[in-house]
Motif scaffolding. Structure first.
Motif, PDB file in Angstrom:
ATOM      1  N   GLU A 120     -21.999  19.491  -0.019  1.00 60.60           N
ATOM      2  CA  GLU A 120     -20.661  18.902  -0.155  1.00 60.60           C
ATOM      3  C   GLU A 120     -20.756  17.491  -0.718  1.00 60.60           C
ATOM      4  O   GLU A 120     -19.937  17.102  -1.553  1.00 60.60           O
ATOM      5  CB  GLU A 120     -19.942  18.888   1.191  1.00 60.60           C
ATOM      6  N   SER A 121     -21.744  16.738  -0.278  1.00 62.86           N
ATOM      7  CA  SER A 121     -21.938  15.370  -0.787  1.00 62.86           C
ATOM      8  C   SER A 121     -22.266  15.384  -2.277  1.00 62.86           C
ATOM      9  O   SER A 121     -21.784  14.545  -3.035  1.00 62.86           O
ATOM     10  CB  SER A 121     -23.055  14.656  -0.026  1.00 62.86           C
TER      11      SER A 121
ATOM     12  N   SER B 230     -23.586  20.486   4.306  1.00 61.42           N
ATOM     13  CA  SER B 230     -22.999  19.139   4.238  1.00 61.42           C
ATOM     14  C   SER B 230     -23.650  18.303   3.130  1.00 61.42           C
ATOM     15  O   SER B 230     -22.965  17.524   2.448  1.00 61.42           O
ATOM     16  CB  SER B 230     -23.076  18.423   5.586  1.00 61.42           C
TER      17      SER B 230
END
Length: 149
Positions: free
Chosen positions: A65-66, A62
């Motif tokens: 992804e950022s 995650s």
């Protein structure tokens, strides 16, 4: 950009192995030879050969992804303004080629067409990894004499 993953891993392991743990997979390589990879410890790295740097950019999927979603990170990764100029001057890099700085930015090289050439990606990663290791302890503003044999 197209590349041979085993050759990228080999070049990074040989010359960036002093800082990188075991590489699990190469996720992407930019036209400027930057590499996103995942290591065996589930961390995500960016190798920036023109800056002679390797750094963890995320520790979870995650977080990664950022990083990929951030417009500033994306612009820094793609460098489209500079890359479009280089494509017009030198043409599209072949498989296993990238654009690379002749004099790395860390050593005062400019992000300008006059300091950039089409290069073999694997040799560029090897050269910059070796140079990164040799210059890792330099202090900001320190004078050096570079000899290439």
């Amino acid at each position: 950009m197209q590349f041979d993953e085993p050759k990228v891993i080999e070049a990074l392991s040989q010359e960036w192995g002093w800082i990188l743990p075991e590489i699990r997979t190469v996720m992407a390589v930019s036209t400027m030879g930057n590499v996103f990879l995942a290591d065996s410890q589930q961390s995500y790295w960016r190798i920036c050969p023109e800056e002679l740097s390797a750094a963890i950019v995320a520790r979870t999927p995650s977080e990664l992804e950022s990083v990929f979603a951030d417009p500033e990170s994306k612009a820094d990764w793609q460098m489209w303004g500079l890359v479009s100029e280089l494509l017009a001057l030198y043409g599209e890099p072949e498989v296993g080629e990238c654009f690379g700085l002749v004099i790395p930015a860390l050593l005062g090289g400019d992000y300008a067409a006059g300091n950039i050439r089409r290069r073999c990606l694997y040799e560029y990663l090897g050269f910059t990894g070796d140079l990164a290791q040799q210059t890792k302890d330099l202090k900001d503003g320190e004078t050096i004499k570079l000899e290439i044999v």
